[in-house]
Design a protein around this motif. Structure first.
Motif, mmCIF file in Angstrom:
data_model
loop_
_atom_site.group_PDB
_atom_site.id
_atom_site.type_symbol
_atom_site.label_atom_id
_atom_site.label_comp_id
_atom_site.label_asym_id
_atom_site.label_seq_id
_atom_site.Cartn_x
_atom_site.Cartn_y
_atom_site.Cartn_z
ATOM 1 N N GLN A 288 0.854 -1.179 0.000
ATOM 2 C CA GLN A 288 0.000 0.000 0.000
ATOM 3 C C GLN A 288 0.898 1.240 0.000
ATOM 4 O OE1 GLN A 288 -1.645 0.402 4.208
ATOM 5 N NE2 GLN A 288 -0.996 -1.746 4.235
ATOM 6 N N PHE A 289 0.319 2.388 0.277
ATOM 7 C CA PHE A 289 1.121 3.615 0.307
ATOM 8 C C PHE A 289 2.230 3.487 1.356
ATOM 9 C CE2 PHE A 289 2.246 7.846 1.825
ATOM 10 C CZ PHE A 289 2.520 8.483 0.623
ATOM 11 N N GLY A 290 3.437 3.827 0.957
ATOM 12 C CA GLY A 290 4.590 3.709 1.840
ATOM 13 C C GLY A 290 5.426 2.475 1.564
ATOM 14 N N THR A 291 4.818 1.461 0.943
ATOM 15 C CA THR A 291 5.564 0.259 0.570
ATOM 16 C C THR A 291 6.503 0.588 -0.586
ATOM 17 O OG1 THR A 291 3.805 -1.239 1.268
ATOM 18 C CG2 THR A 291 5.361 -2.084 -0.366
ATOM 19 N N VAL A 292 7.703 0.023 -0.537
ATOM 20 C CA VAL A 292 8.658 0.164 -1.633
ATOM 21 C C VAL A 292 8.666 -1.129 -2.442
ATOM 22 C CG1 VAL A 292 11.071 0.525 -2.269
ATOM 23 C CG2 VAL A 292 10.117 1.729 -0.298
#
Length: 525
Positions: A288-292
């Motif tokens: 999700q948002f923040g995952t690289v």
């Protein structure tokens, strides 16, 4: 022309534009703005690492310093580099960074406060700093205010070494200095080098404090029972440790002290090739948002990730905080382990699907670290091949492997831990003849091991491998437990079992000729 005078990292961080401990939102914004990656439709940041899509073990060095010279297990894993060459490389990397915009993360390695290591990570790229923030342990505001780094990672991917000057093997370098308490990385954009460098540091520092550092996953049951899962790539370590009925302590790196088990990291670095919501729902939801994301094939128009694609590499990855896994244990600490599971994927189809190991056998199989590469998984691999990775993590061990094995044996004795060897590979024959062990059977066997049910079973001794094989296990057919019974051609099984036993013996004699007592616990020729 003005002469640049900053040579020390502290001077550079004071003189240039530096972003200290930015939150995830700003790091994502800056990475996108700087063209370092793109957002997927799920909000994850996908970055491409270019030429290098995995670690560069042949470019990893340890500085040969007086204080560590007699402790390091020198060789292909721990290649020595002189202090003089390190100083030259350090000086040139610092000169390169003087006019660069930099990103700094301050955090910890080690969830147990008694043994944690304060670290600082300095990055040339915003997305690398986001990776560090997600993978290492993030400090509270109070901890950050009092933070003083005891080890620093300086990552300058655009700087390329000159082997003739710096003593490296190529333009790529991962150089670890225990006296300077620094890791220098350059010439590669693969973010996993940061994670594994700090793991190597912990594998040196923790045993000196009577803590066994381990390349394993760990989870905890509802009654507080702790289990450790060791296994190389493809053995099912991530799948089997992500049990909906248990709680994840960590998925890759742990320490085992007198206090219990603790996660060395604050995040997960999951492979995502062939990832599906049905197959691995926890990892799927964590992206999700923040995952690289690293090297995932993303549609330019829809920004949808195609996890089935190996356009850039099969080693596609997702880095996210461990908190993204439902029920994860925060902070990542647990009690003393009750059960240890060694996972192997035997493509020869001769190892029992589950067997109980004595203390000595556990040390033997820990040092062996066996699994097998399947035909077709890598270019040039046309038949099953044995792979032995010492302690299930040989590329990250600065000390002699027997040090870790003896610590394991001592802790098994002290805590009366049950150790099982689980084969998630083939049954009924080798690859091409037999079939892969059913996941439902493996889960049932692991569940029986963790619950203690297998301790009540009757056992027989495998005549070749010497391990104790249960004659029954809930929800597993009895014939499956005895690999010879699953082969139509019993003579072919006998020949293949002896062949694998000899491979174990040859590997152990080659790597550990001095460990004669431990060798006695291995298979028989």
């Amino acid at each position: 022309m003005e002469t640049k005078t900053a040579h020390k990292l502290s001077d550079i961080l004071a003189a240039t534009e530096v972003h200290f401990n930015l939150p995830v939102t700003q790091l994502v914004e800056m990475a996108v703005k700087r063209g370092e990656g793109i957002l997927t439709d799920k909000g994850a940041l996908n970055a491409l690492t270019g030429k290098f899509t995995g670690r560069s073990p042949k470019d990893k060095f340890v500085v040969d310093e007086a204080s560590v010279h007699d402790k390091i297990n020198w060789g292909p894993v721990n290649q020595p580099i002189s202090e003089e060459k390190f100083q030259l490389l350090h000086q040139d990397v610092m000169a390169y960074l003087q006019d660069k915009e930099l990103f700094v993360f301050d955090g910890f390695a080690g969830a147990d406060e008694t043994y944690r290591l304060p670290i600082r990570v300095v990055n040339e790229f915003a997305w690398h700093n986001l990776f560090a923030r997600q993978l290492f342990i993030r400090p509270s505001a109070e901890e950050l205010a009092a933070h003083t780094a005891e080890f620093t990672v300086v990552y300058a991917p655009s700087f390329k070494a000159n082997p003739a000057v710096h003593g490296t093997n190529s333009e790529t370098f991962i150089v670890l200095s225990f006296e300077q308490k620094m890791v220098l990385i350059g010439g590669t954009e693969y973010a996993g080098e940061m994670k594994k460098s700090i793991f190597s540091v912990m594998n040196f520092l923790l045993p000196e404090r009577n803590v066994l550092s381990m390349h394993c996953s760990a989870n905890i049951g509802k009654d507080g029972d702790v289990a450790l899962f060791f296994g190389l790539s493809g053995t099912g370590k991530t799948t089997l440790s992500a049990d909906p009925n248990r709680f994840l302590i960590g998925d890759d790196e742990h320490g085992w002290s007198d206090n219990g088990v603790f996660n060395i990291e604050g995040g997960c670095y999951a492979k995502c090739i062939k990832l599906s919501e049905e197959g691995e729902p926890q990892i799927w939801k964590a992206i999700q948002f923040g995952t690289v994301l690293e090297n995932v094939d993303v549609d330019e128009q829809t920004r949808t990730a195609n996890y089935d694609s190996d356009k850039y590499t099969e080693n596609t990855r997702a880095a996210y905080p461990v908190e993204a896994i439902p029920g994860a244990v925060i902070p990542g600490v647990g009690g003393q382990p009750n059960v240890i599971i060694f996972l192997t994927a035997d493509s020869f189809g001769v190892l029992p699907p589950i067997s109980k190991l004595s203390r000595e056998q556990a040390m033997y199989h820990f040092l062996s670290g066996y699994t097998s590469k399947m035909a077709g998984t890598e270019r040039g691999v046309t038949a099953p091949q044995t792979e032995f990775s010492t302690c299930f993590g040989s590329p990250f061990l600065p000390l002699h492997p027997v040090v870790y094995a003896e610590m394991l044996g001592k802790k098994i004795d002290e805590r009366d831990v049950q150790v099982y060897l689980v084969n998630t590979g083939w049954t009924g024959g080798p690859v091409g003849v037999g079939s892969r062990m059913k996941l439902s059977y493996t889960r049932a066997m692991v569940t029986a091991a963790l619950s203690g049910e297998l301790e009540q079973a009757e056992y027989v001794t495998d005549p070749v491998f010497g391990v104790q094989v249960p004659t029954s296990c809930p929800n597993v057919p009895a014939d499956v437990l005895q690999p010879r019974n699953t082969w139509e051609n019993k003579e072919a099984y006998d020949a293949q079992a002896k062949d694998l036993a000899n491979r174990f013996i040859e590997n152990f004699q080659k790597k550990f000729p001095e460990a004669t007592e431990i060798a006695k616990a291995g298979p028989k020729a």
